[in-house]
Design an enzyme around this catalytic site. Structure first.
Site, PDB file in Angstrom:
ATOM      1  N   LYS A  45       0.832  -1.204   0.000  1.00 33.16           N
ATOM      2  CA  LYS A  45       0.000   0.000   0.000  1.00 33.16           C
ATOM      3  C   LYS A  45       0.869   1.257   0.000  1.00 33.16           C
ATOM      4  O   LYS A  45       0.645   2.172  -0.795  1.00 33.16           O
ATOM      5  CB  LYS A  45      -0.899  -0.036   1.242  1.00 33.16           C
ATOM      6  CG  LYS A  45      -2.121   0.844   1.154  1.00 33.16           C
ATOM      7  CD  LYS A  45      -2.948   0.758   2.441  1.00 33.16           C
ATOM      8  CE  LYS A  45      -3.715  -0.549   2.539  1.00 33.16           C
ATOM      9  NZ  LYS A  45      -4.298  -0.760   3.879  1.00 33.16           N
ATOM     10  N   ARG A  98      -3.143   3.177   8.653  1.00 30.66           N
ATOM     11  CA  ARG A  98      -3.436   1.975   7.874  1.00 30.66           C
ATOM     12  C   ARG A  98      -2.252   1.023   7.917  1.00 30.66           C
ATOM     13  O   ARG A  98      -1.105   1.437   7.817  1.00 30.66           O
ATOM     14  CB  ARG A  98      -3.716   2.370   6.415  1.00 30.66           C
ATOM     15  CG  ARG A  98      -4.483   3.660   6.284  1.00 30.66           C
ATOM     16  CD  ARG A  98      -4.504   4.217   4.865  1.00 30.66           C
ATOM     17  NE  ARG A  98      -5.165   3.349   3.909  1.00 30.66           N
ATOM     18  CZ  ARG A  98      -5.235   3.632   2.603  1.00 30.66           C
ATOM     19  NH1 ARG A  98      -4.675   4.727   2.111  1.00 30.66           N
ATOM     20  NH2 ARG A  98      -5.846   2.816   1.792  1.00 30.66           N
ATOM     21  N   GLY A 156      -6.142 -10.375   8.617  1.00 25.38           N
ATOM     22  CA  GLY A 156      -5.646 -10.659   9.960  1.00 25.38           C
ATOM     23  C   GLY A 156      -4.866  -9.491  10.516  1.00 25.38           C
ATOM     24  O   GLY A 156      -4.597  -9.415  11.704  1.00 25.38           O
ATOM     25  N   MET A 178      -4.280  -5.280  11.271  1.00 20.80           N
ATOM     26  CA  MET A 178      -5.172  -4.302  11.892  1.00 20.80           C
ATOM     27  C   MET A 178      -6.037  -3.582  10.857  1.00 20.80           C
ATOM     28  O   MET A 178      -5.586  -3.233   9.789  1.00 20.80           O
ATOM     29  CB  MET A 178      -4.349  -3.276  12.656  1.00 20.80           C
ATOM     30  CG  MET A 178      -5.203  -2.454  13.589  1.00 20.80           C
ATOM     31  SD  MET A 178      -4.361  -0.991  14.176  1.00 20.80           S
ATOM     32  CE  MET A 178      -4.621   0.108  12.803  1.00 20.80           C
ATOM     33  N   ARG A 185      -3.911  -1.264  -6.541  1.00 16.08           N
ATOM     34  CA  ARG A 185      -3.146  -2.524  -6.517  1.00 16.08           C
ATOM     35  C   ARG A 185      -3.615  -3.374  -7.689  1.00 16.08           C
ATOM     36  O   ARG A 185      -4.698  -3.146  -8.234  1.00 16.08           O
ATOM     37  CB  ARG A 185      -3.353  -3.274  -5.211  1.00 16.08           C
ATOM     38  CG  ARG A 185      -4.798  -3.650  -4.994  1.00 16.08           C
ATOM     39  CD  ARG A 185      -5.005  -4.341  -3.677  1.00 16.08           C
ATOM     40  NE  ARG A 185      -6.383  -4.158  -3.256  1.00 16.08           N
ATOM     41  CZ  ARG A 185      -6.846  -4.411  -2.054  1.00 16.08           C
ATOM     42  NH1 ARG A 185      -6.044  -4.820  -1.112  1.00 16.08           N
ATOM     43  NH2 ARG A 185      -8.114  -4.242  -1.749  1.00 16.08           N
ATOM     44  N   HIS A 235     -14.539 -41.931  -2.588  1.00 17.12           N
ATOM     45  CA  HIS A 235     -14.436 -42.580  -3.896  1.00 17.12           C
ATOM     46  C   HIS A 235     -15.066 -41.714  -4.972  1.00 17.12           C
ATOM     47  O   HIS A 235     -14.468 -41.438  -6.013  1.00 17.12           O
ATOM     48  CB  HIS A 235     -15.115 -43.950  -3.861  1.00 17.12           C
ATOM     49  CG  HIS A 235     -15.132 -44.629  -5.196  1.00 17.12           C
ATOM     50  ND1 HIS A 235     -16.189 -44.507  -6.065  1.00 17.12           N
ATOM     51  CD2 HIS A 235     -14.206 -45.390  -5.819  1.00 17.12           C
ATOM     52  CE1 HIS A 235     -15.924 -45.192  -7.159  1.00 17.12           C
ATOM     53  NE2 HIS A 235     -14.725 -45.734  -7.038  1.00 17.12           N
ATOM     54  N   SER A 275       9.670 -43.921 -14.059  1.00 19.08           N
ATOM     55  CA  SER A 275       8.541 -43.031 -13.850  1.00 19.08           C
ATOM     56  C   SER A 275       8.334 -42.953 -12.352  1.00 19.08           C
ATOM     57  O   SER A 275       8.165 -43.983 -11.691  1.00 19.08           O
ATOM     58  CB  SER A 275       7.300 -43.593 -14.541  1.00 19.08           C
ATOM     59  OG  SER A 275       6.198 -42.780 -14.233  1.00 19.08           O
ATOM     60  N   CYS A 319       4.495 -39.808 -12.567  1.00 23.76           N
ATOM     61  CA  CYS A 319       3.097 -40.142 -12.844  1.00 23.76           C
ATOM     62  C   CYS A 319       2.234 -40.094 -11.599  1.00 23.76           C
ATOM     63  O   CYS A 319       1.065 -40.423 -11.632  1.00 23.76           O
ATOM     64  CB  CYS A 319       2.993 -41.496 -13.520  1.00 23.76           C
ATOM     65  SG  CYS A 319       3.597 -42.839 -12.478  1.00 23.76           S
ATOM     66  N   TYR A 325       9.223 -35.154 -18.546  1.00 19.12           N
ATOM     67  CA  TYR A 325       7.797 -34.873 -18.616  1.00 19.12           C
ATOM     68  C   TYR A 325       7.133 -35.049 -17.262  1.00 19.12           C
ATOM     69  O   TYR A 325       7.696 -35.670 -16.359  1.00 19.12           O
ATOM     70  CB  TYR A 325       7.117 -35.784 -19.651  1.00 19.12           C
ATOM     71  CG  TYR A 325       7.061 -37.238 -19.238  1.00 19.12           C
ATOM     72  CD1 TYR A 325       6.031 -37.710 -18.427  1.00 19.12           C
ATOM     73  CD2 TYR A 325       8.037 -38.138 -19.645  1.00 19.12           C
ATOM     74  CE1 TYR A 325       5.975 -39.028 -18.024  1.00 19.12           C
ATOM     75  CE2 TYR A 325       7.990 -39.464 -19.241  1.00 19.12           C
ATOM     76  CZ  TYR A 325       6.951 -39.904 -18.428  1.00 19.12           C
ATOM     77  OH  TYR A 325       6.912 -41.202 -18.020  1.00 19.12           O
TER      78      TYR A 325
END
Ligand code: ADP
Ligand code: MG
Ligand code: MG
Length: 907
Positions: free
Chosen positions: A28, A101, A110, A112, A373, A493, A799, A866, A886
């Protein structure tokens, strides 16, 4: 020794800081400075640095106030001169009031809350009343100040079940007078409120409200520093992995007043539409209001632009007349201010090259900007803005890629409800958003029924409604548009399978009851054939048919994907077990299959019968007999999959799960099985008992099956190689890679490799055709990682099966971890669920080691992952870093992985 600079002023188009000083000044503060530098009107003020917060925590309050005193006093004079006002004025000039601020590097809930109108007391309020000629404004500001300061600095606020004592005072007066909004309070009433508020403070805080402006200021500044270490803030930092050393800055700024009357206002605005990405300026404001009134919902905010206002009125069913009279846009009510605001937002967006989220206040016809912002946005908006800004030349290709959050792409891959449809839809219940997307269909209560209906008529849309689902429901889940279950969590499931299929699922819906033929919600019954609709992204369940739209993968989305491929180093494969999944993944840009789990095909149709025959067989000969029946079925599946992924590698894993998974546990199904197999129920029962293991995950599974029953490996190898040969004969280009699961010693692999290669040679001879194929292994047992140099002698590829590797490295049973993992996460014993986010410190070491050792033996060894982690962005970045070729993930995560892979390469 040079003095440390602790305070940075800004105001009147000058500033000691700028946007690049975010770490020191907080987000800020840095942007307040920057806005000044580029000539945007911002009330003057100053920022106390984040370093001071660290000093405060070390040295304590008194020492830090002493260290700051000089600089703060000078900064206050700077503000006084700029505003032509005096902090703690005795009447010689207009009293200067301040806002205090907080502002960390990243915006942090969280911390002030802002305190406005600081500097007011019984004397200054009178001077303001007199000098402004607006006593109502003066006392309105005063009562706001006592409430805010009393709340955030002195701790007088709602606690637990008690109400906010200030709100109680207000409600009492408003109720007595029948007022709907605070705005209706008269001057006399505001004065009463102030007096009552002061009493509330002394009663609840045990001390009087401070009257000295300087005492007020230091109180607020120190309260900001204190808020850095509140439980809420610490918890948030732990979740977001924000270091405690960062600290928060404090911004002290001259007040500008949106509550001075009808020529004053306060509002928020966005330079583009944060939900669609449309390049259209928009926002909301309130006349004669202050601070967070706009977002607090005390009055109905009005739209900023005429266009937005008209759209809003139409949605709310408000006539044009009423709109113009009661809720005019800023563009209409304050055209000059609007014009300036429009120019400012355009300037700021251009300056930051990103969509801006703005806060502003209008004091008596003059515009002031209070914050800017980069704005938060939806997945769709994110993609659209990135591409449009790229095409406008505002940003380059790399920036466009890096600006997109891979996880947010998920929102774009699933159907959504149409806007019109959802507006008139009635919500019946809310459950867990188990698998994203929207779906509408007719209720069915069994998987078989779902399958039957859709098989008869492909156009039919059904929603499978169950108490819970089990593996036998797979085909019905496939056939359905979506799944609703009464029970089960995010890893039930139904949830896991639905996510894999990219199918919408709501689980644990509140207040619903499912029987075999009725869905009951709040006393109302729904039967088969009734329409319902589900939103698996929010967990909402709607009555009736809500139309859905399928998002387009072309357009901006396609462009981002194309860019990602241009800048990536790793490529992305998919985990797919059926030709259908392979096709879906292929359309999402998967270049191959990293994991095809053969056993997933075993449940379909009457295959399970052949599988059970094999399991029941007394000896090898009997098993071979049953396996013969499975061979053509598996071969057909592989042909389908190789075809869908023509030209790309397909890793097929040989049979992995313990055999008991293919036999039923309950008496009723066992009787059925006995009938089907034409054997006695005792025989079935004794086999089930014989297969029982104390710890099946560490039992007779993986290559242990293939090494004790080589005929299984033989059949599977044959099915794979024959399928490949058949396709090659047709002119296609199959690339099978046969993967031996759960290898812990090189001997295990060696034995399996020999079986596979012998069979392959046989098939080549029989068919008189050859295909290239690879034999490799999954690295999923810690010992395999530790001995990867030996294992690589027989493996052409590794893998990383990071699901089992995580299970065995942590010693957490995946199936039982649900009992303690959530608690571990809550208590901060673990930062993340290691089955979702790869544990780079522990499991990651094994991966790195196996990569290194594998390459020592076989420099060109093919490496990939994988496990579920292959679609999780931070894990994808890790894979890039350790040099995997990969990553492989479920079809619907392929685009996410593609983007994450490109970002990993660009960072
Ligand atoms: P947050 O970080 O929660 O957005 P802010 O510090 O931006 O908190 O303050 C919240 C609101 O307080 C702002 O949106 C603005 O309306 C009001 N506000 C802050 N500073 C001033 C000021 N100097 N003058 C008038 N209003 C202010
Ligand atoms: Mg706030
Ligand atoms: Mg703000």
């Amino acid at each position: 020794m040079t003095e440390i600079k602790r305070v940075y002023t800004f105001g009147n188009k000058t500033a000691e800081g700028n946007a690049s000083m975010r770490n020191l000044l907080g987000g800020k503060g840095a942007n307040l400075a920057e806005m000044n530098l580029i000539g945007v009107p911002v009330p003057p003020g100053f920022t106390i640095t984040t370093d001071v917060c660290t000093e405060y925590n070390k040295l304590g309050r008194d020492k830090v106030v002493e260290l700051l005193k000089n600089e703060v006093e000078k900064a206050i004079s700077f503000v006084e001169n700029n505003m032509n006002a005096k902090f703690g004025s005795k009447g010689e000039s207009f009293p200067l009031l301040l806002s205090v601020r907080s502002g960390a590097r990243v915006s942090m809930p969280g911390m002030m809350d802002t305190v406005l109108n600081l500097g007011l007391n019984d004397d200054t309020v009178k001077i303001i009343a007199e000098k402004s000629g607006n006593p109502k404004f003066a006392y309105d500001s005063y009562r706001r100040f006592i409430q805010m300061y009393g709340g955030v600095v002195m701790g007088v606020e709602a606690k637990g079940k008690t109400h906010d004592p200030f709100e109680e005072v207000l409600d009492e007066i408003k109720d007595a007078k029948g007022y709907k909004s605070d705005n209706e309070l008269t001057l006399e009433e505001l004065k009463q409120v102030v007096e009552k508020f002061k009493v509330v403070v002394s009663k609840n805080a045990g001390k009087n409200f401070p009257t000295d402006p300087w005492e007020q200021l230091w109180g607020a500044v120190c309260a900001v520093f204190d808020s850095w270490n509140t439980e809420r803030a610490i918890l948030y930092r732990r979740m977001e992995q924000i270091p405690g050393e960062w600290g928060t800055a404090v911004n002290v700024q001259a007040m500008v007043y949106g509550n001075m009357g009808d020529n004053s206002a306060t509002g928020v605005a966005f330079s583009r539409d944060a939900s669609t990405g449309e390049n259209i300026f928009n926002g909301e404001y309130l006349i004669n209001a202050q601070g967070e009134d706009v977002v607090a919902g005390v009055r109905t905010p009005q739209e900023i632009t005429i266009e937005g206002s008209k759209r809003w009125a139409k949605r709310a069913g408000i006539s044009e007349d009423e709109r113009l009279n009661k809720y005019p846009s800023l563009e209409e009510s304050m055209p000059l201010v609007y014009k300036e605001l429009f120019e400012v937002q355009a300037k700021l967006e251009k300056h930051y090259s990103d969509m801006q989220d703005l806060e502003f206040t209008v004091q008596d016809g003059k515009l002031w900007m209070l914050q800017t912002r980069n704005g938060k946005r939806t997945g769709a908006a994110m993609v659209r803005m990135a591409i449009e800004m790229l095409e406008d030349g505002m940003i380059d290709e790399k920036t466009a890629i890096l600006r997109c959050d891979p996880n947010k792409l998920d929102e774009l891959l699933h159907p959504v409800f149409s806007k019109e449809g959802i507006e008139s839809a009635k919500i019946l219940s809310k459950g867990l958003p188990a698998s994203p997307g929207a779906a509408t269909g007719k209720i069915v209560f069994s998987a078989d029924k779902a399958e039957e209906i859709v098989n008869n008529d492909k156009e039919q849309k059904v929603i499978l409604v169950r108490r819970e689902t089990s593996p036998e429901d797979l085909k019905g889940m496939y056939a359905a548009q979506g799944i609703l279950t009464e029970r089960g969590g995010m890893t039930s499931h139904a949830a896991v399978v639905a996510r894999g299929m990219g199918k919408c699922c709501v689980s644990s819906a509140a207040g619903i009851r499912v029987s075999h033929d009725t869905l009951e919600i709040d006393g109302k019954s729904y039967k088969e054939g009734d329409w319902i609709s589900l939103n698996g992204s929010t967990g909402e369940v709607y009555e009736g048919q809500v139309p859905t739209i399928i998002p387009s993968l072309a357009g901006n989305f396609g462009k981002i994907m194309e860019l990602a491929d241009k800048y990536t180093h790793m490529y992305v494969r998919t985990n797919a077990d059926t030709p259908h999944d392979a096709k879906v993944a292929h359309d999402f840009g998967a270049k191959g299959i990293g994991l095809c789990r053969t056993e997933h095909m075993f449940f379909e149709g009457d295959r399970i019968i052949a599988v059970r025959e094999m399991i029941l067989a007394e000896d090898e000969a009997g098993r071979r007999e049953a396996l013969k029946k499975l061979l053509p079925i598996q071969r057909g599946d592989f042909e389908g999959i190789f075809e869908a992924m023509d030209g790309y590698g397909v890793t097929v894993r040989l049979l992995d799960p313990p055999l008991h998974e293919f036999t039923p546990n309950d008496e009723k199904s066992q009787v059925e099985m006995a009938k089907e197999m034409n054997v006695s129920i005792e025989e079935v029962k004794s086999k089930v008992e014989a297969l029982h293991e104390i710890n099946p995950m560490l039992g007779h599974r993986g290559c242990r099956l293939g090494n004790t029953y080589p005929e299984i490996t033989e059949m599977q190898a044959r099915a794979i190689i024959e399928a490949a040969c058949n396709l090659k004969a047709k002119g296609l280009d199959p690339k099978p890679e046969i993967m031996i699961p759960l290898v812990g010693t090189v001997k295990e692999l060696e034995m399996q490799e020999k079986i596979v290669r012998d069979i392959a040679e046989k098939v080549f001879e029989e068919k008189n055709i050859k295909v290239d194929y690879l034999v490799g292994t999954m690295i999923e047992i810690p010992r395999a990682a530790l001995t990867a140099n030996e294992i690589a002698k027989h493996a052409e590829f590794f893998s990383f099966g990071t699901n089992d590797l995580t299970q065995m490295t942590f010693g957490y049973s995946r199936d039982d971890a649900g009992k303690f993992l959530p608690i571990y996460l809550e208590k901060g014993l673990l930062k993340n669920d290691p089955f979702q986010v790869l544990d780079q410190t522990g499991v990651g070491q094994l991966v790195e080691m196996a990569v290194k050792k594998g390459k020592e033996t076989r420099p060109d060894i093919k490496l990939g992952i994988c496990g579920e982690h292959g679609g999780e962005p931070s894990s994808v970045e890790f894979c890039h870093r350790v040099g995997l070729a990969y990553v492989s993930c479920s079809p619907f995560r392929v685009p996410i992985a593609r983007l994450a892979a490109a970002q990993a390469n660009l960072r």
